[in-house]
Design an enzyme around this catalytic site. Structure first.
Site, PDB file in Angstrom:
ATOM      1  N   ASP A   1       0.868  -1.182   0.000  1.00 35.91           N
ATOM      2  CA  ASP A   1       0.000   0.000   0.000  1.00 35.91           C
ATOM      3  C   ASP A   1       0.907   1.235   0.000  1.00 35.91           C
ATOM      4  OD1 ASP A   1      -3.031   0.847   1.763  1.00 35.91           O
ATOM      5  OD2 ASP A   1      -1.572   2.224   0.916  1.00 35.91           O
TER       6      ASP A   1
ATOM      7  N   ASP B   1      -3.495   2.438  -5.374  1.00 38.88           N
ATOM      8  CA  ASP B   1      -2.281   2.399  -4.543  1.00 38.88           C
ATOM      9  C   ASP B   1      -2.129   1.112  -3.737  1.00 38.88           C
ATOM     10  OD1 ASP B   1      -4.034   2.788  -2.342  1.00 38.88           O
ATOM     11  OD2 ASP B   1      -2.509   3.939  -1.295  1.00 38.88           O
ATOM     12  N   GLU B   2      -2.785   0.044  -4.171  1.00 42.12           N
ATOM     13  CA  GLU B   2      -2.720  -1.199  -3.399  1.00 42.12           C
ATOM     14  C   GLU B   2      -2.702  -2.424  -4.303  1.00 42.12           C
ATOM     15  OE1 GLU B   2      -5.676  -2.052  -0.111  1.00 42.12           O
ATOM     16  OE2 GLU B   2      -5.411   0.118   0.067  1.00 42.12           O
TER      17      GLU B   2
END
Ligand code: DCP
Ligand code: CA
Ligand code: CA
Length: 365
Positions: free
Chosen positions: A10, A110-111
């Site tokens: 993350d 973002d993960e």
């Protein structure tokens, strides 16, 4: 079932970190990225902020005027969201992740989950160095930091990742999962919202440990069969959901560092032939065929490039991979003056003899 090693990466304060990246001189100031509604100059909400701004109480979702008030008297810098730029950065990182995992599941900008079981040979000890290596590689190539959680499944990896940010690396071994989850509040589990939390509290369940001990049959009576069983399993750190590529074709890849930096085709091909062996092994294990062959190159200056070729017909054999890798490198080296430091080989799987079924049910077993 073999013990899996699953990572969740993350990116740290992502949109704000992207802005830092292209404006390095403001790194030690509070940075806020906002969505401006356009009604008035000030109206809108905070998308995210860097950790300096967070110290002043700025939070995602907060009205911008409030964030401005909290940051009064500081040298805070405000940006408008620029999704296109953040997507580009995200794509570059995801491409790097692909070289490190058997499968990659991107869950948001973002993960991503990475299944690295094979790469670390099922070892959580090796997973630490491996995760560190991924972090360093992305930092060197893209300049972005992120946190990693490692566990035997996606559920544990996610909670592990959340437990230490920014730039965190949290590893929870299979035998540690229950003790790790037990003291946490139940809303840390996916699917436990405010309402469920209140209901559970009335039942005397506050922590995940309380939930793990609670009679499964009773949970089923209160929450229904699917949810009851899911809560029971989740609290006991049981999660069999595979890490699956979303949307795009799955790919199989290997990356390695050359013994020395070079522009020499044959020297490079020695390495890629080695990497191809690994790719081919995975391919046959998965009874898959491919239609796209790609190379990935990291130059001495750490810039990275990739080149691909789409085959007219799908193939399954090693020679086709090797032949196309040679062709791609011949072309690449003719165009690029830089010495090569790392190389990767990738095939994109487009068909399988046994299509994998997306088993939602495994989540509820
Ligand atoms: N985001 C947003 N609005 C929110 C929450 C998030 O626009 N209410 C965007 C901006 C974030 C990105 O999504 O940069 C990722 O969200 P995260 O929740 O992962 O938060 P950050 O990456 O910003 O911070 P952290 O370091 O806590 O992961
Ligand atoms: Ca996130
Ligand atoms: Ca994040």
């Amino acid at each position: 079932m073999q013990t899996r090693v699953v990572m969740l990466a993350d990116f740290d304060y992502f949109f704000a970190q992207c802005e830092e990246l292209r404006n390095p001189d403001i790194k030690d100031k509070p940075i806020v990225v906002g969505v401006y509604s356009g009604r008035t100059e000030e109206s809108g909400a905070v998308s995210t902020s860097n950790y300096i701004a967070r110290k002043y109480g700025v939070k995602s979702g907060m009205p911008l005027f409030l964030a401005k008030r909290k940051l009064e008297g500081t040298e805070a810098v405000f940006f408008k969201v620029d999704h296109e730029y953040y997507d580009q950065i995200s794509d570059r990182i995801m491409q790097i992740f692909r070289n490190y995992a058997t499968s990659l599941e991107q869950v948001s900008v973002d993960e991503a989950y990475l299944d690295v079981t094979e790469q670390v040979e099922g070892s959580f000890e090796k997973a630490r160095d491996y995760a560190q290596k991924i972090k360093e590689d992305v930092k060197a190539q893209v300049g972005i930091s992120f946190s990693i959680g490692v566990g035997p499944n996606k559920l544990v990896a996610k909670i592990a990742c959340d437990s230490q940010k920014p730039d965190g690396l949290t590893i929870i071994k299979p035998e540690e999962t229950k003790a790790f989850l037990a003291p946490l509040e139940v809303d840390r589990l996916l699917g436990v919202g405010k309402k469920t939390m209140v209901r559970m509290e009335q039942m005397g369940i506050k922590t995940i440990g309380d939930l793990a001990k609670y009679d499964c049959q009773m949970l089923i009576e209160v929450f229904g069969k699917a949810s009851g069983i899911y809560f029971h399993n989740a609290a006991n750190a049981v999660d069999n959901e595979p890490v699956v590529e979303q949307g795009e074709a799955e790919s199989i890849s290997r990356i390695g560092t050359l013994k020395q930096d070079t522009c020499d085709l044959e020297f490079i091909l020695q390495k890629t032939n080695e990497l191809t062996e690994g790719v081919y092994r995975d391919l046959t294990n998965r009874a898959a065929s491919f239609k796209l062959v790609s190379i990935y190159v990291v130059n001495v200056d750490l810039s990275s490039k990739s080149r691909s070729v789409t085959l007219e017909q799908s193939a399954k054999d090693k020679e086709t991979i090797k032949r196309n890798i040679r062709m791609l490198f011949e072309k690449f080296l003719a165009e690029s003056p830089l010495q090569v430091r790392r190389v990767g080989v990738r095939v994109s799987v487009f068909s399988k003899e046994e299509p994998r079924q997306k088993q939602l049910s495994s989540f509820f077993l």
